[in-house]
Design a protein around this motif. Structure first.
Motif, PDB file in Angstrom:
ATOM      1  N   MET A   1     119.504   6.781 -96.166  1.00 53.46           N
ATOM      2  CA  MET A   1     120.487   6.105 -96.096  1.00 53.46           C
ATOM      3  C   MET A   1     121.568   6.795 -96.890  1.00 53.46           C
ATOM      4  O   MET A   1     120.559   7.420 -98.250  1.00 53.46           O
ATOM      5  CB  MET A   1     120.390   4.603 -96.610  1.00 53.46           C
ATOM      6  N   TYR A  42     120.785  -3.416 -98.497  1.00 55.75           N
ATOM      7  CA  TYR A  42     120.151  -1.931 -98.113  1.00 55.75           C
ATOM      8  C   TYR A  42     118.434  -1.629 -98.196  1.00 55.75           C
ATOM      9  O   TYR A  42     118.061  -0.120 -97.957  1.00 55.75           O
ATOM     10  CB  TYR A  42     120.684  -1.391 -97.095  1.00 55.75           C
ATOM     11  N   TYR A  44     118.641  -0.609-100.697  1.00 54.49           N
ATOM     12  CA  TYR A  44     119.075   1.483-100.920  1.00 54.49           C
ATOM     13  C   TYR A  44     118.768   1.791-102.761  1.00 54.49           C
ATOM     14  O   TYR A  44     119.485   1.218-103.845  1.00 54.49           O
ATOM     15  CB  TYR A  44     120.885   2.114-100.964  1.00 54.49           C
TER      16      TYR A  44
END
Length: 360
Positions: A1, A42, A44
């Motif tokens: 990602m 997520y 990230y």
């Protein structure tokens, strides 16, 4: 990602994601909150490229205290974390830096650590109390953040992410070797060991030093003389009771002073005197050790020196924008006090011969 994916999920532009990551002031609070929520959800980790690191420093470093096996309040009783943290704050202040203290009690708490890196609240961080090869710290190092770690295995492997960080250790193996050798020099051969947390470098490295000294002296290693602890006083107390149910050692090497103190309490309750019946040696030389009755013999390493090495090199890495990969091993020395006694070999021999004669 990547940031493009984050932008799409949050419904904003890629440049907005960049501004949030870099903590620019011209982002509406509701937009910033939305982007940060997606980043957290997520997991990230933005790569700390030159573009990301560009801009004004916060002149703040973090000290992250990791204690995954304790109840929250126990961390305040830890006589190792406190002095080290105070020393870090002092050295950082002298260099014009503030210190943000962050505690990690559960793996999910690493999210707040990542967040203070993302929004540039801190320029770098020192981690203490970590298990060896902690994957969450590996992720932060691989993302390009400035990291110093205490109590981490040093390897020659160039692919090891920790080789991109600053590592500061006590000389655990040699310290444990010297502690055990000291007891052997006093005539002891039945030497027990209460280990530390075996997920930490200091836990398994000190066991290695204990074994090394026994082997060198030609004393067989006996697994029944090794009992697991986890560096807190209570574990030393329980370990001593467990040990003396199956063995009767004349000496104990505890992997730190807190466990040695717990073991001394258990020995007293069981009717054994230190050092008359059992000699005991610890590791760390915490302040209370010198005031015990009897005062505790121990292995000492300078927490001040460790804190200074971590702070100075981390700040140098930040200010010079260098990826410093420094490895330090702080020496350990014996501090002789009153808790160890030379074994009376002739008396032990007489007692053994008498016991044998009684069995005939």
């Amino acid at each position: 990602m990547n940031s493009k994916d984050i932008a799409k999920i949050a419904g904003v532009s890629r440049s907005t994601v960049s501004r949030v990551i870099n903590n620019y002031p011209n982002v509406p609070p509701e937009t910033k909150e939305k982007v940060l929520k997606v980043i957290k959800e997520y997991n990230y980790v933005p790569h700390a490229s030159a573009r990301m690191l560009r801009g004004k420093r916060s002149e703040t470093i973090g000290i992250v205290i990791v204690d995954l096996k304790r109840d929250i309040h126990k961390i305040y009783d830890n006589v190792y974390f406190g002095p080290f943290t105070t020393a870090v704050i002092d050295f950082a202040n002298q260099l014009g830096y503030k210190v943000l203290v962050i505690t990690v009690y559960k793996v999910k708490d690493y999210k707040k650590v990542r967040e203070v890196f993302y929004n540039k609240t801190i320029d770098g961080a020192i981690f203490i109390g970590i298990k060896n090869d902690d994957p969450d710290i590996k992720d932060l190092i691989e993302a390009g953040f400035k990291i110093a770690v205490v109590d981490q295995e040093i390897r020659d492997d160039e692919e090891d992410p920790f080789n991109k960080s600053i590592i500061v250790n006590m000389d655990n193996v040699n310290g444990a070797y010297e502690a055990t050798k000291y007891l052997i020099g006093l005539g002891h051969t039945e030497i027990a060991h209460i280990t530390g947390d075996m997920e930490k470098l200091s836990g398994f490295a000190r066991l290695e030093g204990y074994k090394k000294a026994l082997k060198e002296a030609g004393i067989p290693f006996k697994s029944r003389l090794v009992v697991k602890g986890d560096f807190v006083e209570e574990s030393g107390y329980k370990a001593a009771y467990k040990l003396f149910k199956k063995a009767k050692p004349t000496a104990i090497f505890a992997s730190n002073d807190q466990m040695a103190i717990g073991a001394m309490q258990a020995l007293e309750e069981m009717g054994y005197k230190v050092p008359e019946d059992v000699s005991i040696i610890g590791f760390d030389d915490i302040t209370i050790s010198r005031y015990l009755k009897p005062a505790l013999t121990t292995m000492s390493a300078s927490l001040l020196q460790m804190a200074e090495l971590a702070v100075v090199n981390l700040i140098k890495s930040i200010e010079e924008e260098l990826g410093i990969t420094a490895k330090f091993v702080v020496p350990v020395k014996l501090v002789e006090r009153e808790s160890c006694k030379r074994l009376n070999i002739s008396k032990e021999k007489e007692d053994t011969e008498y016991a044998i004669s009684m069995r005939r």
